[in-house]
Design an enzyme around this catalytic site. Structure first.
Site, PDB file in Angstrom:
ATOM      1  N   HIS A 160     -17.817  30.978  16.102  1.00 58.39           N
ATOM      2  CA  HIS A 160     -18.256  29.813  15.329  1.00 58.39           C
ATOM      3  C   HIS A 160     -17.758  28.501  15.924  1.00 58.39           C
ATOM      4  CE1 HIS A 160     -19.988  32.510  12.490  1.00 58.39           C
ATOM      5  NE2 HIS A 160     -18.823  33.033  12.148  1.00 58.39           N
ATOM      6  N   PRO A 219     -13.600  20.821   2.595  1.00 57.37           N
ATOM      7  CA  PRO A 219     -12.930  19.551   2.798  1.00 57.37           C
ATOM      8  C   PRO A 219     -13.495  18.446   1.918  1.00 57.37           C
ATOM      9  CG  PRO A 219     -14.123  20.280   4.777  1.00 57.37           C
ATOM     10  CD  PRO A 219     -14.557  21.116   3.652  1.00 57.37           C
ATOM     11  N   GLU A 220     -12.627  17.894   1.120  1.00 55.17           N
ATOM     12  CA  GLU A 220     -12.979  16.687   0.372  1.00 55.17           C
ATOM     13  C   GLU A 220     -12.283  15.522   1.070  1.00 55.17           C
ATOM     14  OE1 GLU A 220     -12.600  17.087  -3.898  1.00 55.17           O
ATOM     15  OE2 GLU A 220     -12.900  19.246  -3.766  1.00 55.17           O
ATOM     16  N   ARG A 272     -19.925  28.500   8.270  1.00 56.20           N
ATOM     17  CA  ARG A 272     -21.117  28.406   7.424  1.00 56.20           C
ATOM     18  C   ARG A 272     -22.158  27.418   7.944  1.00 56.20           C
ATOM     19  NH1 ARG A 272     -19.206  28.144   1.254  1.00 56.20           N
ATOM     20  NH2 ARG A 272     -21.419  28.409   0.879  1.00 56.20           N
ATOM     21  N   LYS A 326     -24.730   6.024 -19.120  1.00 55.55           N
ATOM     22  CA  LYS A 326     -24.832   7.323 -18.462  1.00 55.55           C
ATOM     23  C   LYS A 326     -24.480   8.434 -19.440  1.00 55.55           C
ATOM     24  CE  LYS A 326     -24.598   7.430 -13.490  1.00 55.55           C
ATOM     25  NZ  LYS A 326     -26.010   7.806 -13.513  1.00 55.55           N
TER      26      LYS A 326
END
Length: 297
Positions: free
Chosen positions: A104, A2-3, A127, A170
């Site tokens: 889970h 998930p972003e 996870r 940068k």
DNA sequence: CCATGACCCTGTAAGC
DNA sequence: TGCTTACAGGGTCATG
């Protein structure tokens, strides 16, 4: 997985059952996920009312009465599902998947919304890279998790001037600079690849080299800022429409199908009009980058 | 400051 | 049908 767009989609899906609801009971099935749960986690939640469900970067934030905020992060594999009397009784279309995953199920919230039947919200995370913790709402900005967090990519703060300033000096590659949560918070591997593809920028290019004009005459940083936002907006829309009111038939919330232009398309033709390139996969910062060498420069 | 790699943990897909 | 390996969308930490 998930972003930001996925987290936002989950937030919208959970909003209706969280906001204004009383947390009548919480269950915690193990001592830790990625981090240990705070002491008395369950007891500190039970009996309290949830004011609202917000989001900062990839964090879900449930504002709870008495200056508390429940911080939830989905890590790589976290998802929620909502169980009601209806979904519980629903016959076996997803039964196989569910029984396989039930081990889970780490946390459950029993919620009593103001004008609806009670629901059970279950957090599942194979996870266990996700986590939950509690903090004081009034001092959240100085919390270690948020202190150094960069700007929200969907707000007005993300613009060409901001990127120009933060990318000046940068030398790190654009890919790494955009993944850096201290600059822009909420982008992950997929949407960085997608945004750079949209902007026609080579992910390997040093961040400090994009202050000039891009192909269509606008400043490259302005175009990038615009494309990041557009990419995220499109993904959120896709999430909303593919989930139908943000909740699947089996109550699950989390991942959604989305078609990508670059991500996970190694060896496939570039989708840009007039480009005959092929998407390549390279490794940057130990993670896959997908891009088109012929139109991303 | 920067880049790199290891690590946290499980599931899945590919290769033999 | 195993068995083994590589890899996965999160982030943190130590090291050079």
């Amino acid at each position: 997985m998930p972003e930001l767009p996925e987290v936002e989609t989950v937030r919208r899906g959970l909003m209706a059952v969280f906001e204004g609801a009383t947390l009548i009971k919480a269950e915690q099935n193990r001592a830790d996920l990625r981090f240990p749960f705070p002491k008395d986690f369950v007891a500190r939640l039970e009996g309290h009312k949830v004011h609202s469900l917000g989001r900062r970067s990839k964090y879900l934030l449930a504002d709870i009465e008495a200056d508390k905020v429940l911080i939830m992060h989905l890590g790589m594999s976290g998802s929620f599902r909502i169980e009601t009397e209806q979904t519980k009784k629903m016959p076996g279309l997803f039964a196989h998947t569910r029984s396989k995953n039930e081990k889970h199920d780490h946390v459950a919230f029993h919620l009593a919304p103001p004008n609806a039947p009670n629901v059970k919200v279950i957090y599942n995370d194979p996870r266990r890279f996700g986590f939950m913790t509690l903090a004081k709402r009034s001092t959240l900005e100085t919390h270690p998790l948020f202190e150094k967090l960069g700007i929200e990519p969907l707000g007005n703060a993300l613009n060409g001037a901001f990127l120009s300033k933060r990318f000046a000096n940068k030398k790190t590659p654009l890919k790494a600079a955009l993944l850096d949560q201290r600059i822009v918070a909420g982008l992950g591997n997929i949407y960085v690849c997608e945004a750079l593809w949209r902007s026609g920028l080579d992910p390997r290019r040093s961040a400090n080299t994009i202050s000039g004009r891009s192909g269509n005459g606008t400043k490259a940083t302005e175009r990038l800022a615009h494309d990041i936002r557009a990419t995220l907006h499109d993904a959120i829309e896709a999430g909303g429409s593919s989930l139908r009111d943000h909740v699947r038939a089996d109550g699950s919330l989390g991942y959604f199908q989305h078609t990508f232009a670059a991500y996970d398309r190694e060896g496939e033709p570039c989708k840009r009009l007039g480009c005959d390139g092929t998407i390549q996969r390279i490794v940057q910062s130990n993670r896959s980058t997908f891009y088109c060498p012929s139109c991303q420069r």
